[in-house]
Design an enzyme around this catalytic site. Structure first.
Site, mmCIF file in Angstrom:
data_model
loop_
_atom_site.group_PDB
_atom_site.id
_atom_site.type_symbol
_atom_site.label_atom_id
_atom_site.label_comp_id
_atom_site.label_asym_id
_atom_site.label_seq_id
_atom_site.Cartn_x
_atom_site.Cartn_y
_atom_site.Cartn_z
ATOM 1 C CB VAL A 189 -0.725 0.033 1.070
ATOM 2 C CG1 VAL A 189 -1.530 1.490 1.729
ATOM 3 C CG2 VAL A 189 -1.959 -0.965 0.930
ATOM 4 C CE LYS A 222 -2.037 0.189 -4.495
ATOM 5 N NZ LYS A 222 -1.589 2.153 -5.044
#
Length: 438
Positions: free
Chosen positions: A133, A206
């Protein structure tokens, strides 16, 4: 020094090649930080003769990925090939064989992270994934460790550089979506097939990972309400500017009380969609292909993490950060923090989430139109914050911004507007996040 820590790398693309490069260039520093040499023992690739960003010694390259992760002397496996398979099978094989794993695979973690975490727990090995992420931005470790003693209530982020670049160009240069996408592709910010980015799949994966960490609950990509930016028009961007706002693709994860409001009955809301946010909000100033994540917690208050969210070298930086942590744990016979899913909170359906809408409506310019539109909002329990009329005659348009209401009520209001004889077309619907005070 101590016995070398042996590392295998799966994949040698833009990220993998930078991991291999840094392992070589920073060997002395890594050894000092770990307390033992870090030795690259193999790099699994699809084709031995492929052109690569760096020169990799031929004796390190192999097309036998399963053989590499199953070697008894491999201590840590770095997975940067992406996708679901064969990545999942290779990670599970590595853990079963006694190696810890560092991965950047957001799609796999968001789809089937539970299987990976359970395998790591059973094997007594580490599974780290900071690079999954926001590239080089350290956001997962703060959520997992630095804020472990706090109660995170909201995570709001720009986590896809491609879409942020496109929307930034639409705002700052007046570009249309197609032109901005072509520029992003020419600069290497967007793939030839940009679907994963512009349709929000990348950001949704994410968002699921962020929500899982922030709220100690298992959240998958399937739990995330997802909308992309392909329907964002120059008119939407212009309307946002007139409200002193900007359009961003946001990943939003919130801890929300359920109907009864009893302690311990909070639910998780996770969504990805374009939204207008005030230019006064810190995320509004995030330009080009950069990422930023805004975290709100009860004790720490508001925190923002900002930086390059993609690219080979930035992502490799996050991978090596995890590698150092895993290597230290390995040397000390310890294990890092595993999955934290004790809260097991339910995921709230999008229709129950409270938000605000910006709605642009082409209408007949005649008496009673505004009253009829207002009545449509009132019928669904939605109050109007602001309304303005632009143009006259066949070019008349109403622009309405609602007060906060459930998304289901707002959606039903829009559907009612589309059925009305006085409404020629609902030309734009977009959510509004934040207030001028933020």
């Amino acid at each position: 020094m101590s016995t070398p820590l042996k590392v295998a790398v799966l994949g040698c693309g833009s990220v993998g090649s930078q991991v291999v490069r840094l392992l070589g260039e920073q060997a002395a520093d890594l050894a000092a930080r770990v307390g033992a040499p870090v030795e690259l023992v193999g790099v699994a690739v699809r084709r031995l003769d492929a052109t690569r960003e760096i020169d990799v010694p031929a004796d390190l390259l192999t097309t036998d990925a399963i053989g590499l992760v199953s070697r008894d002397d491999v201590d840590v496996v770095v997975e940067v090939i992406g996708g679901i398979e064969p990545a999942r099978s290779l990670i599970l094989a590595a853990l079963e064989n006694g190696a810890s794993v560092v991965t950047a695979n957001k799609a796999l973690l968001a789809e089937d992270g539970a299987t990976l975490f359970e395998a790591a727990e059973k094997a007594g090995r580490d599974l780290y994934y900071e690079a999954a992420v926001a590239g080089a931005i350290p956001i997962l470790r703060p959520l997992r460790e630095s804020l472990a003693g706090d109660r995170v209530t909201r995570v709001l982020g720009i986590v896809n550089g491609t879409t942020n670049f496109i929307l930034d160009k639409m705002d700052s240069q007046g570009s249309g979506f197609s032109d901005a996408l072509e520029e992003a592709q020419a600069l290497g910010y967007a793939e030839a097939d940009p679907t994963a980015d512009v349709e929000g799949f990348d950001a949704a994966a994410k968002a699921a990972i962020l929500a899982s960490l922030a709220f100690h609950s298992r959240v998958t990509a399937a739990d995330v309400h997802r909308e992309g930016i392909t329907e964002v028009t120059a008119g939407d961007v212009r309307s946002a500017r007139e409200m002193d706002s900007v359009v961003k693709l946001l990943a939003i994860a919130e801890l929300l009380p359920t109907g009864d409001g009893e302690a311990g009955e909070d639910a998780v809301s996770v969504r990805v969609h374009p939204a207008m946010i005030p230019r006064s909000h810190p995320l509004a100033s995030v330009r080009e292909a950069y990422n930023a994540v805004f975290v709100e917690s009860e004790a720490a208050g508001q925190l923002m993490f900002y930086g390059p969210g993609a690219g080979g070298a930035p992502t490799a930086s996050a991978v090596l950060g995890d590698l150092v942590t895993v290597a230290r744990n390995h040397r000390q016979g310890a294990r890092g923090v595993g999955e934290s899913a004790y809260a097991d909170r339910a995921v709230l359906p999008m229709g129950e989430v409270r938000t605000r809408y910006h709605v642009a409506i082409d209408v007949d310019d005649r008496a009673g139109v505004l009253a009829a539109v207002a009545q449509a909002f009132a019928e669904h329990g939605v109050s109007i914050q602001t309304v303005r009329q632009e143009g006259r005659g066949r070019d008349a348009q109403l622009v309405v911004v609602s007060h906060e209401a459930t998304d289901a009520a707002l959606s039903a209001t829009v559907e009612r507007l589309r059925e009305m004889d006085i409404v020629r077309e609902v030309t734009s619907v977009m959510r509004v996040e934040g207030t001028e005070e933020q």
